[in-house]
Design a protein around this motif. Sequence first.
Motif, mmCIF file in Angstrom:
data_model
loop_
_atom_site.group_PDB
_atom_site.id
_atom_site.type_symbol
_atom_site.label_atom_id
_atom_site.label_comp_id
_atom_site.label_asym_id
_atom_site.label_seq_id
_atom_site.Cartn_x
_atom_site.Cartn_y
_atom_site.Cartn_z
ATOM 1 N N ARG A 329 54.049 4.884 1.708
ATOM 2 C CA ARG A 329 54.110 5.737 0.460
ATOM 3 C C ARG A 329 55.559 6.987 0.485
ATOM 4 N NH1 ARG A 329 48.919 10.084 1.325
ATOM 5 N NH2 ARG A 329 50.252 10.997 3.787
ATOM 6 N N THR A 351 48.280 -1.884 -12.629
ATOM 7 C CA THR A 351 48.286 -1.133 -11.800
ATOM 8 C C THR A 351 46.558 -0.461 -12.071
ATOM 9 O OG1 THR A 351 49.558 0.688 -12.049
ATOM 10 C CG2 THR A 351 50.452 -0.741 -10.618
ATOM 11 N N SER A 353 44.549 2.945 -10.477
ATOM 12 C CA SER A 353 44.854 3.994 -9.924
ATOM 13 C C SER A 353 46.268 4.835 -9.800
ATOM 14 C CB SER A 353 44.256 4.281 -8.552
ATOM 15 O OG SER A 353 42.867 3.950 -8.507
ATOM 16 N N GLN A 354 46.875 4.593 -11.013
ATOM 17 C CA GLN A 354 49.043 5.088 -10.892
ATOM 18 C C GLN A 354 48.838 4.250 -12.020
ATOM 19 O OE1 GLN A 354 50.516 7.083 -10.189
ATOM 20 N NE2 GLN A 354 51.244 6.755 -8.646
ATOM 21 N N ASN A 371 55.580 6.146 -17.647
ATOM 22 C CA ASN A 371 53.757 6.518 -16.975
ATOM 23 C C ASN A 371 53.209 6.075 -18.230
ATOM 24 O OD1 ASN A 371 52.391 8.266 -15.925
ATOM 25 N ND2 ASN A 371 51.913 9.858 -17.764
ATOM 26 N N ASP A 373 50.666 2.254 -16.855
ATOM 27 C CA ASP A 373 49.543 1.656 -15.713
ATOM 28 C C ASP A 373 49.333 -0.047 -16.826
ATOM 29 O OD1 ASP A 373 48.278 1.281 -18.343
ATOM 30 O OD2 ASP A 373 46.279 1.968 -16.416
ATOM 31 N N ILE A 387 57.283 2.466 -9.223
ATOM 32 C CA ILE A 387 56.069 3.445 -8.616
ATOM 33 C C ILE A 387 56.255 4.429 -7.855
ATOM 34 C CG2 ILE A 387 53.831 2.388 -8.546
ATOM 35 C CD1 ILE A 387 54.549 0.071 -9.053
ATOM 36 N N ASP A 388 55.536 5.264 -8.309
ATOM 37 C CA ASP A 388 55.562 6.841 -6.392
ATOM 38 C C ASP A 388 53.967 7.066 -6.212
ATOM 39 O OD1 ASP A 388 55.817 8.492 -5.721
ATOM 40 O OD2 ASP A 388 56.731 9.804 -6.868
ATOM 41 N N TYR A 389 53.629 6.610 -4.952
ATOM 42 C CA TYR A 389 52.662 6.057 -4.328
ATOM 43 C C TYR A 389 51.972 7.654 -3.061
ATOM 44 C CZ TYR A 389 50.230 2.791 -6.236
ATOM 45 O OH TYR A 389 49.929 1.223 -7.006
ATOM 46 N N HIS A 392 49.255 9.871 -3.249
ATOM 47 C CA HIS A 392 48.196 9.046 -2.816
ATOM 48 C C HIS A 392 47.625 9.017 -1.609
ATOM 49 C CE1 HIS A 392 49.004 7.912 -6.915
ATOM 50 N NE2 HIS A 392 47.732 7.325 -6.994
ATOM 51 N N TYR A 397 44.973 -0.257 -3.205
ATOM 52 C CA TYR A 397 45.467 -0.287 -4.788
ATOM 53 C C TYR A 397 45.834 -1.808 -5.579
ATOM 54 C CZ TYR A 397 45.443 4.793 -3.484
ATOM 55 O OH TYR A 397 45.256 6.174 -2.830
#
Length: 418
Positions: A329, A351, A353-354, A371, A373, A387-389, A392, A397
């Motif tokens: 992450r 995706t 949740s992101q 921005n 999904d 994508i930046d987790y 999280h 996911y």
Amino acid sequence: MPAVDYGRAEEITRTLERRLVERLQSNVTATRRSVLGGIGVAGSAAFGVSRSGASSGGHDDHDGHGGHGVVGEFEDADFDPHEYLTAFNTGRDGQENVRQDVYEEDGRTVREFELAAVDVPITIAPGIEFDAWAFNGQVPGPTLRVVEGDLIRVKFSNGSRHAHTIHPHLRNLDPTMDGVPQNGPGALAPGESFTYEWIAQPAGMHFYHCHAMPLKEHIHRGLYGTIIVDPDPDRVRENPRDYVNYHGPITDEYRDELVEVARSRNHEYAENDDVNEMVMMMNGFDTNFDGDNEVYAANTQAFAYGVGSTDGNGNWEAGETKRPIQIDRNQLQRVYLSNVIEFDPINSFHTHSQFFDYYDHGTTLQPTLKNVDTIMQCQAQRGILEIDYSDHEPGLYMFHAHQSEFAELGWMSFFEVV
């Protein structure tokens, strides 16, 4: 709680996979609608809903298509969808089945690759084989990674029983190198060979495929792959407007920002090491050759990025063939995504949740969509997702096509954030 989540995810994956394979084995002539009818709703199927009966019927395999085995692990040792994600062939590094080299010639960097078309059965679901036509024996074909301005030299040989070409989705100025039956060497007959040469332009994510007729069969059978053209930071500094859809002032600060992005996209710069990059080609397979796909996937094997047996702490017990894509992450995730689906007008990537930034065709250094999904792609459309987790919690996911039938027929996957 994580153990319960992992267990449910494993159960859903196994249920969907089992029912897909059972339908394909018991009635190869079934349409995708009847397959979906047997699968039912994913959540209900995984928690006790009994399997609906499948209609019986024979399979006239007059073309010799489709070999069928038992449900279990993937057995195709020649192609691992997890290894394929990060198998970038640069001339210096890459896959063992790709002969390649990099050298200087007439003041230009040449990246040379050898590709061969062959007829080969590939595994598309556990125990289910598909008679493919493939570059270097794999579907998708090898990912070629070069730098803007390089000369791409591809020595192509046809080891198939059918005539083939290689057509590049690049800005190619020489019609003899277009890889179509009407120009240059035309479609190469079995046993023939030809050397294609293309200038690596523009920077971005691109596509190559056979352009012999009937085109839909040559693409559907598996003759396609990815060309990644990394931006040259020096060119970006000199001509920043070529890389952005922006008409305002180019300040020194903005120019430096674009150069930094270019360096992070270029495999020859240290900044690229801070990003986790992967290639996904969304594809599908018409197993009974009725003009509809019965199996969908990212990188060929249905549910390969689903959930197998695990202890919930990142230790997978289901072997090497079925597991989520594990990501750190603390790293930015960059996905080079393309759609090569045949028999369906669009495909998509969603995706859970992101949200992510999307660069259509990868030809800009600023997002074309920011921005979001979910994105859609028609056939041959491609783009880069970032994508930046980092904020999280660790865990699973989901990501998948947001055509629900595609997801239930194989195109459903998970990232495991650690």
